[in-house]
Design a protein around this motif. Sequence first.
Motif, PDB file in Angstrom:
ATOM      1  N   VAL A 160      52.409  21.546 194.498  1.00 20.55           N
ATOM      2  CA  VAL A 160      52.188  22.645 193.565  1.00 20.55           C
ATOM      3  C   VAL A 160      53.103  23.787 193.955  1.00 20.55           C
ATOM      4  CG1 VAL A 160      50.493  24.325 192.709  1.00 20.55           C
ATOM      5  CG2 VAL A 160      49.780  21.974 193.245  1.00 20.55           C
ATOM      6  N   ARG A 161      53.800  24.331 192.970  1.00 18.09           N
ATOM      7  CA  ARG A 161      54.587  25.543 193.209  1.00 18.09           C
ATOM      8  C   ARG A 161      54.051  26.635 192.294  1.00 18.09           C
ATOM      9  NH1 ARG A 161      59.036  23.353 189.707  1.00 18.09           N
ATOM     10  NH2 ARG A 161      59.366  24.977 188.162  1.00 18.09           N
ATOM     11  N   ASP A 162      54.321  27.862 192.655  1.00 16.27           N
ATOM     12  CA  ASP A 162      53.817  29.024 191.922  1.00 16.27           C
ATOM     13  C   ASP A 162      52.289  29.050 191.885  1.00 16.27           C
ATOM     14  OD1 ASP A 162      56.446  29.775 191.491  1.00 16.27           O
ATOM     15  OD2 ASP A 162      56.522  28.986 189.450  1.00 16.27           O
ATOM     16  N   ALA A 163      51.660  28.546 192.941  1.00 19.11           N
ATOM     17  CA  ALA A 163      50.193  28.536 193.013  1.00 19.11           C
ATOM     18  C   ALA A 163      49.627  29.951 193.005  1.00 19.11           C
ATOM     19  CB  ALA A 163      49.733  27.792 194.263  1.00 19.11           C
ATOM     20  N   ARG A 172      50.886  28.103 187.052  1.00 20.15           N
ATOM     21  CA  ARG A 172      51.200  27.235 188.186  1.00 20.15           C
ATOM     22  C   ARG A 172      51.983  26.033 187.689  1.00 20.15           C
ATOM     23  NH1 ARG A 172      47.561  29.454 187.228  1.00 20.15           N
ATOM     24  NH2 ARG A 172      46.006  30.641 188.252  1.00 20.15           N
ATOM     25  N   ILE A 173      52.759  25.417 188.577  1.00 19.90           N
ATOM     26  CA  ILE A 173      53.568  24.248 188.216  1.00 19.90           C
ATOM     27  C   ILE A 173      53.189  23.081 189.117  1.00 19.90           C
ATOM     28  CG2 ILE A 173      55.902  23.318 187.971  1.00 19.90           C
ATOM     29  CD1 ILE A 173      55.346  25.700 186.106  1.00 19.90           C
ATOM     30  N   LEU A 174      52.809  21.979 188.497  1.00 20.27           N
ATOM     31  CA  LEU A 174      52.648  20.735 189.248  1.00 20.27           C
ATOM     32  C   LEU A 174      54.062  20.169 189.352  1.00 20.27           C
ATOM     33  CD1 LEU A 174      50.683  18.984 190.707  1.00 20.27           C
ATOM     34  CD2 LEU A 174      50.219  17.780 188.598  1.00 20.27           C
ATOM     35  N   ARG A 227      46.666   2.413 187.638  1.00 23.03           N
ATOM     36  CA  ARG A 227      45.991   1.750 186.526  1.00 23.03           C
ATOM     37  C   ARG A 227      44.480   1.660 186.673  1.00 23.03           C
ATOM     38  NH1 ARG A 227      50.050   2.916 184.206  1.00 23.03           N
ATOM     39  NH2 ARG A 227      51.879   1.602 184.106  1.00 23.03           N
ATOM     40  N   GLY A 228      43.916   2.330 187.653  1.00 23.26           N
ATOM     41  CA  GLY A 228      42.461   2.307 187.796  1.00 23.26           C
ATOM     42  C   GLY A 228      41.836   3.667 187.535  1.00 23.26           C
ATOM     43  N   GLY A 229      42.594   4.610 186.987  1.00 24.01           N
ATOM     44  CA  GLY A 229      42.085   5.950 186.731  1.00 24.01           C
ATOM     45  C   GLY A 229      42.187   6.881 187.925  1.00 24.01           C
ATOM     46  N   ILE A 230      42.744   6.375 189.020  1.00 29.74           N
ATOM     47  CA  ILE A 230      42.830   7.177 190.241  1.00 29.74           C
ATOM     48  C   ILE A 230      43.798   8.346 190.069  1.00 29.74           C
ATOM     49  CG2 ILE A 230      43.579   7.124 192.650  1.00 29.74           C
ATOM     50  CD1 ILE A 230      42.433   4.232 192.700  1.00 29.74           C
ATOM     51  N   GLY A 231      44.971   8.084 189.506  1.00 30.78           N
ATOM     52  CA  GLY A 231      45.944   9.148 189.291  1.00 30.78           C
ATOM     53  C   GLY A 231      45.399  10.235 188.384  1.00 30.78           C
ATOM     54  N   LEU A 232      44.707   9.837 187.342  1.00 26.50           N
ATOM     55  CA  LEU A 232      44.106  10.787 186.411  1.00 26.50           C
ATOM     56  C   LEU A 232      43.116  11.692 187.136  1.00 26.50           C
ATOM     57  CD1 LEU A 232      43.868  11.452 183.294  1.00 26.50           C
ATOM     58  CD2 LEU A 232      41.892   9.939 183.338  1.00 26.50           C
ATOM     59  N   GLN A 233      42.240  11.106 187.931  1.00 30.79           N
ATOM     60  CA  GLN A 233      41.272  11.899 188.679  1.00 30.79           C
ATOM     61  C   GLN A 233      41.957  12.792 189.706  1.00 30.79           C
ATOM     62  OE1 GLN A 233      37.503   9.980 189.955  1.00 30.79           O
ATOM     63  NE2 GLN A 233      38.441   8.126 189.089  1.00 30.79           N
ATOM     64  N   PHE A 234      42.984  12.259 190.358  1.00 27.75           N
ATOM     65  CA  PHE A 234      43.712  13.043 191.360  1.00 27.75           C
ATOM     66  C   PHE A 234      44.364  14.251 190.698  1.00 27.75           C
ATOM     67  CE2 PHE A 234      47.668  13.020 194.294  1.00 27.75           C
ATOM     68  CZ  PHE A 234      47.137  14.009 195.108  1.00 27.75           C
ATOM     69  N   ALA A 235      45.063  14.026 189.597  1.00 28.19           N
ATOM     70  CA  ALA A 235      45.728  15.132 188.897  1.00 28.19           C
ATOM     71  C   ALA A 235      44.708  16.187 188.471  1.00 28.19           C
ATOM     72  CB  ALA A 235      46.499  14.601 187.691  1.00 28.19           C
ATOM     73  N   ARG A 236      43.613  15.753 187.906  1.00 31.05           N
ATOM     74  CA  ARG A 236      42.583  16.704 187.454  1.00 31.05           C
ATOM     75  C   ARG A 236      41.950  17.447 188.621  1.00 31.05           C
ATOM     76  NH1 ARG A 236      39.831  13.213 182.572  1.00 31.05           N
ATOM     77  NH2 ARG A 236      41.518  13.559 181.064  1.00 31.05           N
ATOM     78  N   ALA A 237      41.811  16.779 189.771  1.00 28.16           N
ATOM     79  CA  ALA A 237      41.262  17.448 190.956  1.00 28.16           C
ATOM     80  C   ALA A 237      42.178  18.581 191.394  1.00 28.16           C
ATOM     81  CB  ALA A 237      41.066  16.442 192.091  1.00 28.16           C
ATOM     82  N   VAL A 238      43.473  18.333 191.414  1.00 30.68           N
ATOM     83  CA  VAL A 238      44.431  19.370 191.814  1.00 30.68           C
ATOM     84  C   VAL A 238      44.408  20.511 190.801  1.00 30.68           C
ATOM     85  CG1 VAL A 238      46.872  19.893 192.201  1.00 30.68           C
ATOM     86  CG2 VAL A 238      45.896  17.752 193.094  1.00 30.68           C
ATOM     87  N   LEU A 239      44.481  20.187 189.519  1.00 32.32           N
ATOM     88  CA  LEU A 239      44.503  21.224 188.483  1.00 32.32           C
ATOM     89  C   LEU A 239      43.235  22.075 188.510  1.00 32.32           C
ATOM     90  CD1 LEU A 239      45.966  19.192 185.468  1.00 32.32           C
ATOM     91  CD2 LEU A 239      47.196  20.696 187.034  1.00 32.32           C
ATOM     92  N   GLU A 249      41.480  22.995 190.968  1.00 27.38           N
ATOM     93  CA  GLU A 249      41.408  23.916 192.109  1.00 27.38           C
ATOM     94  C   GLU A 249      42.059  25.258 191.817  1.00 27.38           C
ATOM     95  OE1 GLU A 249      39.930  23.781 195.200  1.00 27.38           O
ATOM     96  OE2 GLU A 249      38.907  22.047 194.341  1.00 27.38           O
ATOM     97  N   TYR A 250      42.876  25.317 190.783  1.00 29.18           N
ATOM     98  CA  TYR A 250      43.592  26.532 190.427  1.00 29.18           C
ATOM     99  C   TYR A 250      43.396  26.773 188.934  1.00 29.18           C
ATOM    100  CZ  TYR A 250      45.933  24.986 194.694  1.00 29.18           C
ATOM    101  OH  TYR A 250      46.203  24.536 195.954  1.00 29.18           O
ATOM    102  N   PRO A 251      42.258  27.359 188.546  1.00 27.27           N
ATOM    103  CA  PRO A 251      42.003  27.573 187.120  1.00 27.27           C
ATOM    104  C   PRO A 251      43.080  28.428 186.483  1.00 27.27           C
ATOM    105  CG  PRO A 251      40.043  28.025 188.427  1.00 27.27           C
ATOM    106  CD  PRO A 251      41.180  27.849 189.383  1.00 27.27           C
ATOM    107  N   GLY A 252      43.347  28.144 185.234  1.00 24.90           N
ATOM    108  CA  GLY A 252      44.340  28.911 184.492  1.00 24.90           C
ATOM    109  C   GLY A 252      45.407  28.012 183.891  1.00 24.90           C
ATOM    110  N   GLU A 253      46.504  28.641 183.575  1.00 26.96           N
ATOM    111  CA  GLU A 253      47.580  27.941 182.878  1.00 26.96           C
ATOM    112  C   GLU A 253      48.451  27.144 183.848  1.00 26.96           C
ATOM    113  OE1 GLU A 253      51.057  29.140 179.682  1.00 26.96           O
ATOM    114  OE2 GLU A 253      49.447  30.558 180.109  1.00 26.96           O
ATOM    115  N   TRP A 254      48.917  25.984 183.368  1.00 22.56           N
ATOM    116  CA  TRP A 254      49.728  25.075 184.173  1.00 22.56           C
ATOM    117  C   TRP A 254      50.943  24.603 183.398  1.00 22.56           C
ATOM    118  CZ3 TRP A 254      49.407  23.083 189.076  1.00 22.56           C
ATOM    119  CH2 TRP A 254      48.258  23.400 189.808  1.00 22.56           C
ATOM    120  N   GLY A 255      51.981  24.278 184.134  1.00 22.03           N
ATOM    121  CA  GLY A 255      53.104  23.511 183.631  1.00 22.03           C
ATOM    122  C   GLY A 255      53.227  22.278 184.505  1.00 22.03           C
TER     123      GLY A 255
END
Length: 149
Positions: free
Chosen positions: A84-87, A92-94, A105-117, A119-125
Amino acid sequence: MTTIHTDLDLPRPLTARLARAEDHLALRHLWLLFRHEMSGYSSTLPFADGTFRSEWLDAALRSDPGWCAWILTAGVHPVGFALVRDADQPVRILNSFFVVAGVRRGGIGLQFARAVLSEYPGEWGVAYQERNRVAGGFWSRVTAGCDRS
């Protein structure tokens, strides 16, 4: 720290958390896999020693202002990372995101991405290679589940 849930037969626990000093070597190894995969979209060649540019990873590992690194683990196995940059900014930018092929392909990446996002509420790129159509579809699924308020 966030626990990721999956039906895949993986070592437990499956967790997403901010990287610590002891994770740096694993992150450097995962970085090589990530940059290798991205070279298919950017036509980037490795340096003479077999490594790739790593200034973004270096900034996150040093905890430069606004940078942080996340690691995804399955038990003791590192299986992904997010930079993450500009945290510390309103948007913020992923910057970089990677999950090893063996757990995709098991939904792990989706959950991981959402977990990171989350943690920093607000706007993202999100930075990704537009030529990578799979990534475009993935990020559309990630953002479909995010609160846009």
